[in-house]
Motif scaffolding. Structure first.
Motif, PDB file in Angstrom:
ATOM      1  N   UNK A  18       0.831  -1.205   0.000  1.00  0.00           N
ATOM      2  CA  UNK A  18       0.000   0.000   0.000  1.00  0.00           C
ATOM      3  C   UNK A  18       0.865   1.253   0.000  1.00  0.00           C
ATOM      4  N   UNK A  19       1.906   1.249   0.821  1.00  0.00           N
ATOM      5  CA  UNK A  19       2.809   2.403   0.897  1.00  0.00           C
ATOM      6  C   UNK A  19       3.502   2.637  -0.432  1.00  0.00           C
ATOM      7  N   UNK A  20       3.921   1.541  -1.075  1.00  0.00           N
ATOM      8  CA  UNK A  20       4.597   1.652  -2.363  1.00  0.00           C
ATOM      9  C   UNK A  20       3.641   2.177  -3.433  1.00  0.00           C
ATOM     10  N   UNK A  21       2.392   1.716  -3.401  1.00  0.00           N
ATOM     11  CA  UNK A  21       1.390   2.181  -4.360  1.00  0.00           C
ATOM     12  C   UNK A  21       1.119   3.669  -4.171  1.00  0.00           C
ATOM     13  N   UNK A  22       0.992   4.087  -2.912  1.00  0.00           N
ATOM     14  CA  UNK A  22       0.742   5.496  -2.618  1.00  0.00           C
ATOM     15  C   UNK A  22       1.902   6.366  -3.095  1.00  0.00           C
ATOM     16  N   UNK A  23       3.119   5.903  -2.876  1.00  0.00           N
ATOM     17  CA  UNK A  23       4.298   6.650  -3.303  1.00  0.00           C
ATOM     18  C   UNK A  23       4.346   6.774  -4.823  1.00  0.00           C
ATOM     19  N   UNK A  24       3.950   5.699  -5.518  1.00  0.00           N
ATOM     20  CA  UNK A  24       3.930   5.719  -6.980  1.00  0.00           C
ATOM     21  C   UNK A  24       2.902   6.718  -7.493  1.00  0.00           C
ATOM     22  N   UNK A  25       1.687   6.685  -6.907  1.00  0.00           N
ATOM     23  CA  UNK A  25       0.632   7.626  -7.303  1.00  0.00           C
ATOM     24  C   UNK A  25       1.065   9.071  -7.051  1.00  0.00           C
ATOM     25  N   UNK A  26       1.720   9.294  -5.929  1.00  0.00           N
ATOM     26  CA  UNK A  26       2.192  10.635  -5.564  1.00  0.00           C
ATOM     27  C   UNK A  26       3.196  11.151  -6.586  1.00  0.00           C
ATOM     28  N   UNK A  27       4.148  10.323  -6.963  1.00  0.00           N
ATOM     29  CA  UNK A  27       5.164  10.722  -7.937  1.00  0.00           C
ATOM     30  C   UNK A  27       4.550  10.974  -9.312  1.00  0.00           C
ATOM     31  N   UNK A  28       3.605  10.109  -9.716  1.00  0.00           N
ATOM     32  CA  UNK A  28       2.942  10.281 -11.012  1.00  0.00           C
ATOM     33  C   UNK A  28       2.120  11.571 -11.035  1.00  0.00           C
ATOM     34  N   UNK A  29       1.417  11.840  -9.938  1.00  0.00           N
ATOM     35  CA  UNK A  29       0.593  13.054  -9.851  1.00  0.00           C
ATOM     36  C   UNK A  29       1.465  14.301  -9.911  1.00  0.00           C
ATOM     37  N   UNK A  30       2.558  14.299  -9.152  1.00  0.00           N
ATOM     38  CA  UNK A  30       3.472  15.444  -9.163  1.00  0.00           C
ATOM     39  C   UNK A  30       4.097  15.643 -10.534  1.00  0.00           C
ATOM     40  N   UNK A  31       4.435  14.529 -11.185  1.00  0.00           N
ATOM     41  CA  UNK A  31       5.024  14.606 -12.533  1.00  0.00           C
ATOM     42  C   UNK A  31       4.018  15.208 -13.515  1.00  0.00           C
ATOM     43  N   UNK A  32       2.748  14.770 -13.414  1.00  0.00           N
ATOM     44  CA  UNK A  32       1.707  15.300 -14.298  1.00  0.00           C
ATOM     45  C   UNK A  32       1.520  16.797 -14.065  1.00  0.00           C
TER      46      UNK A  32
END
Length: 249
Positions: A18-32
């Protein structure tokens, strides 16, 4: 014992996933967001909220994305949510002021009596939890003072002082805790998120039109009645609107 270790290991793996998924979503959102793809950033940040991930930084970034996407109502809602979590954050306060300049409705606030305003400022210094902890701490001080006063002749004067300080401050902070909690329960606010909403005289679409509010306006919710909200504005105006046009903060 072996089964317990297996269960704990599986729980740990799920939490790490879950933590890894959240971190991935966070990075993708910031990148977008950095690439000015605000719609995608909004969807990604929002997906984190749907996963029950809530913190001031998430609401702050989502508010910025909504603001860049010209959705001022949602931007105000996000910044207000972030402010509730981190009330003393200067960046959140600044962005909230900026987005409020874009609002159509300029509602004058009825000023509070200066003593009430001073009391509110004191209550907002700490959260209800901190005020409660302070109150309990002083009551513990009073208890320690009582023990010193009755069981230690050499420190009886200090004990007496601790009793009075603990009692007075404990009662004071207990009162602040109670009032702060009561204020929070009554402080039910919402943001208009529809582009414009006609406020009615009663919870009925056929009721008399009173005035119009636009997206981003903050209102106080007095009560809910069959999908309609009884609203009160900071200038004293009251009326009804459908709940679907608002988001609670």
């Amino acid at each position: 014992m072996k089964y317990l270790l297996l269960i704990f290991s599986m729980i740990a793996l799920v939490q790490f996933a879950k933590a890894d998924e959240s971190n991935t979503l966070w990075q993708l959102a910031n990148h977008a967001y950095e690439n000015k793809n605000y719609e995608a950033a909004i969807n990604l940040y929002d997906s984190m909220l749907k996963k029950k991930i809530t913190n001031a930084e998430l609401y702050y970034n989502l508010g910025n994305a909504y603001f860049k996407n010209h959705q001022v109502g949602m931007a105000v809602w996000c910044f207000e949510k972030a402010k509730k979590i981190a009330p003393h954050d200067d960046d959140i306060e600044m962005n909230l002021k900026i987005v409020n300049l874009k609002l159509v409705d300029k509602i004058e606030t009825t000023p509070d009596f200066f003593l009430f305003k001073y009391a509110k400022n004191i209550m907002h210094i700490f959260s209800v939890k901190i005020w409660a902890i302070l109150s309990i701490s002083f009551f513990w001080l009073m208890l320690m003072g009582w023990l010193l006063y009755y069981f230690s002749f050499n420190y009886s004067a200090i004990g007496k002082g601790c009793i009075w300080i603990g009692l007075v401050m404990g009662i004071l902070f207990l009162g602040i805790t109670w009032q702060s909690n009561a204020t929070n329960l009554k402080d039910n606010k919402a943001i208009i998120i529809s582009s414009n909403v006609t406020i009615k005289s009663a919870p009925d679409a056929a009721a008399i039109d009173l005035f119009v509010l636009h997206e981003g306006t903050k209102v106080q919710v007095v009560k809910l009645n069959n999908g309609w909200l009884n609203l009160k504005l900071s200038d004293g105006k009251v009326g009804w609107c459908e709940a679907k046009n608002t988001l609670s903060i």
